[in-house]
Design a protein around this motif. Sequence first.
Motif, mmCIF file in Angstrom:
data_model
loop_
_atom_site.group_PDB
_atom_site.id
_atom_site.type_symbol
_atom_site.label_atom_id
_atom_site.label_comp_id
_atom_site.label_asym_id
_atom_site.label_seq_id
_atom_site.Cartn_x
_atom_site.Cartn_y
_atom_site.Cartn_z
ATOM 1 N N VAL A 275 0.837 -1.196 0.000
ATOM 2 C CA VAL A 275 0.000 0.000 0.000
ATOM 3 C C VAL A 275 0.875 1.250 0.000
ATOM 4 N N LEU A 276 1.940 1.255 0.805
ATOM 5 C CA LEU A 276 2.844 2.413 0.828
ATOM 6 C C LEU A 276 3.526 2.610 -0.527
ATOM 7 N N GLY A 277 3.940 1.534 -1.153
ATOM 8 C CA GLY A 277 4.566 1.646 -2.469
ATOM 9 C C GLY A 277 3.611 2.197 -3.507
ATOM 10 N N PHE A 278 2.367 1.702 -3.478
ATOM 11 C CA PHE A 278 1.367 2.206 -4.414
ATOM 12 C C PHE A 278 1.085 3.687 -4.170
ATOM 13 N N THR A 279 0.974 4.076 -2.911
ATOM 14 C CA THR A 279 0.703 5.469 -2.564
ATOM 15 C C THR A 279 1.848 6.375 -3.017
ATOM 16 N N ILE A 280 3.057 5.954 -2.766
ATOM 17 C CA ILE A 280 4.210 6.759 -3.159
ATOM 18 C C ILE A 280 4.309 6.870 -4.680
ATOM 19 N N SER A 281 4.111 5.772 -5.396
ATOM 20 C CA SER A 281 4.212 5.826 -6.854
ATOM 21 C C SER A 281 3.088 6.673 -7.456
ATOM 22 N N THR A 282 1.890 6.615 -6.887
ATOM 23 C CA THR A 282 0.785 7.447 -7.365
ATOM 24 C C THR A 282 1.085 8.924 -7.116
ATOM 25 N N ALA A 283 1.609 9.225 -5.932
ATOM 26 C CA ALA A 283 1.929 10.617 -5.616
ATOM 27 C C ALA A 283 3.018 11.134 -6.559
ATOM 28 N N LEU A 284 4.032 10.339 -6.849
ATOM 29 C CA LEU A 284 5.080 10.764 -7.766
ATOM 30 C C LEU A 284 4.540 10.965 -9.177
ATOM 31 N N ALA A 285 3.620 10.113 -9.601
ATOM 32 C CA ALA A 285 3.036 10.273 -10.927
ATOM 33 C C ALA A 285 2.217 11.565 -11.004
ATOM 34 N N VAL A 286 1.440 11.853 -9.976
ATOM 35 C CA VAL A 286 0.628 13.075 -9.958
ATOM 36 C C VAL A 286 1.529 14.302 -9.934
ATOM 37 N N ILE A 287 2.577 14.274 -9.115
ATOM 38 C CA ILE A 287 3.511 15.402 -9.050
ATOM 39 C C ILE A 287 4.204 15.591 -10.399
ATOM 40 N N GLY A 288 4.578 14.499 -11.048
ATOM 41 C CA GLY A 288 5.222 14.595 -12.357
ATOM 42 C C GLY A 288 4.322 15.213 -13.406
ATOM 43 N N VAL A 289 3.064 14.805 -13.437
ATOM 44 C CA VAL A 289 2.113 15.359 -14.410
ATOM 45 C C VAL A 289 1.868 16.838 -14.130
ATOM 46 N N MET A 290 1.728 17.197 -12.857
ATOM 47 C CA MET A 290 1.506 18.602 -12.518
ATOM 48 C C MET A 290 2.715 19.453 -12.903
ATOM 49 N N ALA A 291 3.912 18.946 -12.632
ATOM 50 C CA ALA A 291 5.119 19.699 -12.982
ATOM 51 C C ALA A 291 5.239 19.834 -14.495
ATOM 52 N N TYR A 292 4.933 18.770 -15.233
ATOM 53 C CA TYR A 292 5.041 18.797 -16.689
ATOM 54 C C TYR A 292 4.077 19.798 -17.302
ATOM 55 N N THR A 293 2.886 19.916 -16.723
ATOM 56 C CA THR A 293 1.897 20.831 -17.295
ATOM 57 C C THR A 293 2.115 22.273 -16.852
ATOM 58 N N ARG A 294 2.751 22.500 -15.717
ATOM 59 C CA ARG A 294 2.908 23.866 -15.204
ATOM 60 C C ARG A 294 4.262 24.488 -15.511
ATOM 61 N N ILE A 295 5.247 23.719 -15.882
ATOM 62 C CA ILE A 295 6.589 24.270 -16.125
ATOM 63 C C ILE A 295 6.595 25.306 -17.252
ATOM 64 N N PRO A 296 5.932 25.105 -18.392
ATOM 65 C CA PRO A 296 5.972 26.142 -19.437
ATOM 66 C C PRO A 296 5.429 27.499 -18.972
ATOM 67 N N SER A 297 4.325 27.512 -18.246
ATOM 68 C CA SER A 297 3.776 28.790 -17.781
ATOM 69 C C SER A 297 4.680 29.411 -16.726
ATOM 70 N N MET A 298 5.289 28.595 -15.888
ATOM 71 C CA MET A 298 6.211 29.123 -14.883
ATOM 72 C C MET A 298 7.445 29.712 -15.558
ATOM 73 N N MET A 299 7.940 29.082 -16.611
ATOM 74 C CA MET A 299 9.110 29.593 -17.317
ATOM 75 C C MET A 299 8.781 30.913 -18.023
ATOM 76 N N LYS A 300 7.590 31.015 -18.631
ATOM 77 C CA LYS A 300 7.196 32.270 -19.280
ATOM 78 C C LYS A 300 7.135 33.404 -18.262
ATOM 79 N N LEU A 301 6.549 33.132 -17.103
ATOM 80 C CA LEU A 301 6.463 34.145 -16.060
ATOM 81 C C LEU A 301 7.859 34.549 -15.588
ATOM 82 N N TYR A 302 8.716 33.570 -15.357
ATOM 83 C CA TYR A 302 10.079 33.850 -14.895
ATOM 84 C C TYR A 302 10.851 34.652 -15.936
ATOM 85 N N LEU A 303 10.733 34.275 -17.202
ATOM 86 C CA LEU A 303 11.459 34.987 -18.253
ATOM 87 C C LEU A 303 10.944 36.411 -18.440
#
Length: 74
Positions: free
Chosen positions: A11-39
Amino acid sequence: MGQKIFNLLGVLGFTISTALAVIGVMAYTRIPSMMKLYLSEMQLELTETILDQVPVPKMPELPKATGPAIRSSF
């Protein structure tokens, strides 16, 4: 007792892998807008810094009237 530990680890492994997948998807979708703002912020800051260091000359006033045309002597 051993089965409970293995189930808990599963259960802990599944929870950790799900959390990492969600964090990865969120980072992938938000990085372009964050880079535009930073630039854009960096561009504004650099523009202000450069304009503070380099004086911008004032435009001279345009003349109100002009003189006669210059004729060539050919």
